[in-house]
Scaffold this active site. Structure first.
Site, PDB file in Angstrom:
ATOM      1  N   HIS A 142       1.031  -1.112   0.220  1.00 42.86           N
ATOM      2  CA  HIS A 142       0.545  -0.667   0.184  1.00 42.86           C
ATOM      3  C   HIS A 142       0.637   1.236   0.215  1.00 42.86           C
ATOM      4  O   HIS A 142       0.128   2.038   0.004  1.00 42.86           O
ATOM      5  CB  HIS A 142      -0.947  -0.009   1.113  1.00 42.86           C
ATOM      6  CG  HIS A 142      -0.695  -0.156   2.382  1.00 42.86           C
ATOM      7  ND1 HIS A 142      -0.052  -0.819   3.792  1.00 42.86           N
ATOM      8  CD2 HIS A 142       0.475   1.564   3.476  1.00 42.86           C
ATOM      9  CE1 HIS A 142       0.634   0.141   4.647  1.00 42.86           C
ATOM     10  NE2 HIS A 142       0.490   1.687   4.139  1.00 42.86           N
ATOM     11  N   ASP A 172       0.011  -7.386   1.470  1.00 39.59           N
ATOM     12  CA  ASP A 172       0.251  -6.278   1.496  1.00 39.59           C
ATOM     13  C   ASP A 172       1.953  -6.055   1.555  1.00 39.59           C
ATOM     14  O   ASP A 172       3.202  -5.307   2.316  1.00 39.59           O
ATOM     15  CB  ASP A 172       0.183  -5.783   2.855  1.00 39.59           C
ATOM     16  CG  ASP A 172      -0.018  -4.211   3.248  1.00 39.59           C
ATOM     17  OD1 ASP A 172       0.158  -3.477   2.004  1.00 39.59           O
ATOM     18  OD2 ASP A 172      -0.201  -2.949   3.646  1.00 39.59           O
ATOM     19  N   SER A 280       4.527   2.601   8.035  1.00 39.20           N
ATOM     20  CA  SER A 280       3.637   1.674   7.256  1.00 39.20           C
ATOM     21  C   SER A 280       5.576   1.052   6.249  1.00 39.20           C
ATOM     22  O   SER A 280       6.400   1.923   5.622  1.00 39.20           O
ATOM     23  CB  SER A 280       2.905   1.955   6.154  1.00 39.20           C
ATOM     24  OG  SER A 280       1.968   2.209   7.166  1.00 39.20           O
TER      25      SER A 280
END
Length: 342
Positions: A142, A172, A280
């Site tokens: 992402h 992911d 992230s």
């Protein structure tokens, strides 16, 4: 949120010269007493040869048996090397070493980068982990999904362009590679199966663009079923609730916005180390300086105000063993296919 040895031989004591015991009586000759001659001539003093190899082996064995303290220190000061560049050294973060979180941060930070990915709808900021000296970097899907260009910022402030090699929306995960890189410091990948609840961990990443931020905490839980979206355009920058975190689901509830209809679930490591938007793709690290997870999701209260916004100690990371099992596929383009950045 990337050092000592000595040994020497011993001198053995010399042989003592021959000595007469009190039990020997004197012989008389002409009224004078003389001690009897020795049964054999005294041997000359001899020095024993040094035995450094045997002594070192013995000391190392004893050190390993006595709680492993010295053995751990030796291992902690040894840097792992790879053909493409140096890996981060393992660090002994025990109480006696005085290193702890600062030692882990110093060892691993050079292998953690900030990633800025520009798409048609805007720009996202995340983090990544250098895994090879020639520029391979692991991050979240992402962070780079749909990117037209990717720029990597290293811990020394230098910037390089990168291309997306492969993506796996189902996990992911994504792999990018810096152009023309060589000799980069690469992270040492650990074994996430060895983690236990309560283990201390360190997180390094770029929350809100603050490159190289270090936080610490513990492993709060293992094997959490976290669900995140696969599709582009559902990142934190488009979060309708304004909570500031990547949307995810847990226990049937949605957090930080709608995850959409295209989604995937994975078993996550839960940690209370402070994570914020921008972490992230960054590293979750054990106290030996090994990467044990890739930070991927956080909970941010949707009703947060300026005085309460930020991490609330609910962060999730993809286990590094999941990453290692997916690396070959990512190098081949991944399940999402290759997507070269400009």
């Amino acid at each position: 949120m990337t050092e000592s040895h000595r040994r020497s031989g011993d001198e053995m004591p010399q042989d003592r010269p021959y000595a007469y015991g009190a039990e020997h009586s004197a012989e008389y000759h002409g009224g004078q007493a003389f001690p009897p001659p020795p049964p054999y001539a005294p041997a000359p003093p001899r020095r024993r040869a040094r035995r450094p190899v045997a002594l070192i082996a013995a000391v190392a064995l004893v050190s390993g048996l006595v709680g492993g303290g010295s053995a751990a220190l030796i291992a902690g000061a040894t840097a792992r090397q790879s053909a493409d560049g140096a890996s981060t050294p393992l660090v002994n973060a025990g109480k006696s070493s005085g290193s702890g979180v600062s030692g882990v941060a110093k060892a691993v930070s050079p292998a953690i980068v900030e990633i800025r990915a520009r798409t048609a709808s805007g720009q996202s900021t995340g983090s990544g982990v250098v895994i090879t000296g020639d520029g391979e970097i692991v991050t979240n899907n992402h962070v780079v999904a749909g990117a037209d260009s990717v720029v990597v910022t290293f811990s020394d402030g230098s910037r390089k362009r990168a291309e997306v090699v492969g993506t796996d929306p189902g996990k992911d995960l994504a792999l990018i590679k810096v152009r023309g890189a060589k000799g980069l410091t690469a992270a040492a990948l650990g074994d996430s199966d060895k983690l236990a609840v309560g283990d201390q961990v360190v997180a390094i990443g770029s929350p809100e663009g603050l490159t190289g931020s270090v936080t610490s905490g513990i492993v709060s839980a293992l094997n959490r079923d976290v669900t995140v979206p696969k599709e582009d355009g559902q990142g934190r920058q488009n979060n309708p609730d304004g909570g500031g975190g990547w949307p995810f689901e847990f226990g049937g509830n949605q957090y930080n916005g709608d995850t959409g209809s295209s989604k995937t679930s994975y078993k996550a490591i839960q940690t209370d180390a402070s994570l914020n938007p921008g972490n992230s793709g960054g590293a979750l690290i054990n106290m030996q300086g090994q990467i044990v997870g890739i930070n991927s999701a956080i909970y941010s209260p949707s009703s947060a105000t300026s005085s309460t916004a930020g991490s609330v100690g609910l962060g999730f990371a993809i286990p590094i063993n999941t990453v290692k099992a997916d690396l070959d596929a990512l190098r081949g383009g991944g399940s999402g296919g290759a997507n070269s950045g400009v």
